[in-house]
Design an enzyme around this catalytic site. Sequence first.
Site, mmCIF file in Angstrom:
data_model
loop_
_atom_site.group_PDB
_atom_site.id
_atom_site.type_symbol
_atom_site.label_atom_id
_atom_site.label_comp_id
_atom_site.label_asym_id
_atom_site.label_seq_id
_atom_site.Cartn_x
_atom_site.Cartn_y
_atom_site.Cartn_z
ATOM 1 N N ASP A 29 36.179 41.456 10.343
ATOM 2 C CA ASP A 29 36.159 41.119 8.910
ATOM 3 C C ASP A 29 37.435 41.432 8.137
ATOM 4 O O ASP A 29 37.450 41.332 6.909
ATOM 5 C CB ASP A 29 34.972 41.825 8.234
ATOM 6 C CG ASP A 29 33.659 41.164 8.594
ATOM 7 O OD1 ASP A 29 33.622 39.925 8.644
ATOM 8 O OD2 ASP A 29 32.674 41.876 8.828
ATOM 9 N N ASP A 71 31.513 32.512 10.479
ATOM 10 C CA ASP A 71 32.172 33.232 9.373
ATOM 11 C C ASP A 71 33.608 33.636 9.733
ATOM 12 O O ASP A 71 34.471 33.777 8.872
ATOM 13 C CB ASP A 71 31.408 34.514 9.015
ATOM 14 C CG ASP A 71 29.897 34.407 9.097
ATOM 15 O OD1 ASP A 71 29.391 33.591 9.881
ATOM 16 O OD2 ASP A 71 29.214 35.155 8.402
HETATM 17 N N1 GLY Z 1 29.967 37.160 6.786
HETATM 18 C C1 GLY Z 1 28.654 37.582 6.535
HETATM 19 C C2 GLY Z 1 27.872 36.720 5.628
HETATM 20 O O1 GLY Z 1 28.244 35.637 5.271
HETATM 21 O O2 GLY Z 1 26.802 37.150 5.253
#
Ligand code: GLY
Length: 397
Positions: free
Chosen positions: A117, A176
Site C-alpha cells: 500500500d 487495488d
Molecule cells: N484497498 C483496499 C480497499 O479498497 O478497500
Amino acid sequence: MKKVNLIAVLIALTSVTSFAQKAALPQKKMAQLINDEFKFAADQYKILSKNIPEGKTPQSFEKGKSVNYDIKWWCSGFYSGSLWYIYEQTKDNAIKNEAEKALKTIEPNQTFTDNHDLGFMMYCSFGNAYRLTGKPEYKAVIQRSAESLATRYRPAIKSIQSWNKNKYWECPVIIDNMMNLEMMNWTSDNGGDPKYKEIAITHTNTTLKNHFRPDFSSYHVIDYDLKTGAVRRKATWQGAADCSAWARGQGWALYGFTMMYRFTKNEAYLKQAKGIAHFILNHPNLPADKIPFWDFDAQGIPFTKRDASAGALIASALLELGQYSTESEKNEFKSAAETMIYSLSSEAYRAKLGDNGGFLLMHSTGALPLNSEIDVPLIYADYYYLEALARYKKWYL
Ligand code: GLY
C-alpha cells in the site's frame, strides 16, 4: 408478509427514494459548485482535525465516534493528500499547516515493506505536497518509499505481491495494487531508478493477463504460486462473490489503467481503461445518480448499500480518461462524471458543516462481507471527491 418484513421493506424503499430525491435537487453551475465545495471542505476539515489523536490518521466516523488508525493502515496518506487539495484551491494557511503536520506523522512509513500500500500512503500525500511546494525533502521520501515497494516485486509472478502469505493465500495480488504504481512511474520519470517504472509496466501486463473477464470487469484477488508463477485461484476478499464485480475494485482498475496510459502511452492500457469505463457506465445495476452499490452483483439491489468512495474514485478516473478520448467519448465520460459530482455534492451524500465527524461524504462501504465500515464516511472517498473537483476545474472549465 410478516409485519416486521413489511416495515423493513418500507424503510428500504424510503431510503432508495430519498437518494433519488436528494440527488435531484436544483444544480449549481459547476464552477460555483467547485468553489463552494472547497470552501466547505476547508471549514469541515478544521473540525475533523480536532478529532485526531497525536500520531494517528483519520479513517471514519461510526456510531457517533471518530475512528482513527495507526499510520501503517493503507489509508494513512489520504488525510494529508485531501488537505493539500484543499490548500491548493483555498490557499488557507491553517490547512497547509495541518497538511504538513499530517505528513510528519506518516513519514516513518517510507521504510514500510509489509504490504503493497505504499503508493496510497506516500504518493497521495507526499506526491501532492511535492507537486505544490517542490521541496526536495518530500521528493526524497517518495523515492525511498518507491524502493520499499520495489522489495515486494516477485519476478516469478511478474507482479508486486499485495499481501503476505497467510491461511487464505500464497501470493495474493489485488486489483487495488494498480494504484500503487503511480508512485513507481513518477519516481522513475523524475530522476529515480528506471527499475520502478519497469516494475509498474510488468505488473500492469500481468494484471491485464490475469485479472480481467471478457466483459472488462475485474476479479478482486488473484492468488499465485510463488514458485511457478501459475494462477492458483481467482477470488474476492471484499466483494459479494469470487465472480462478482466489487464496485471499488472496478474503480481501482479504471483509475489504474488510465494512469498507466498517462505514463506509457501504451494503447492496450487505454483500450482496457475504456472497456472498464463502459462496463461500469452501461451496467444495468448502476443507479440513476451513478453512485454504485458496493458491488455491481450484490444481492438485494436496490435495497443494499451504496459506496460513495467508488463513485468519487470513478468520477476522478473518468475525468482523466476523457483527456485521452475522442470528442464523443470525452463528452460521455465527462457527463457521467458530472452526474457523479452533482450526486456526491447533494445532501444525499455530502454532510452538513459539523456533522459526519468532520468528513465530507457519507455513505461509503469499506468491506461489507467482513461486516466492516458499512454506510459510513471514509477518508479516501473525500480524497477522490476533492481530486475529481480539482480535475474538473483544471480540465473542463
Ligand atoms: N484497498 C483496499 C480497499 O479498497 O478497500
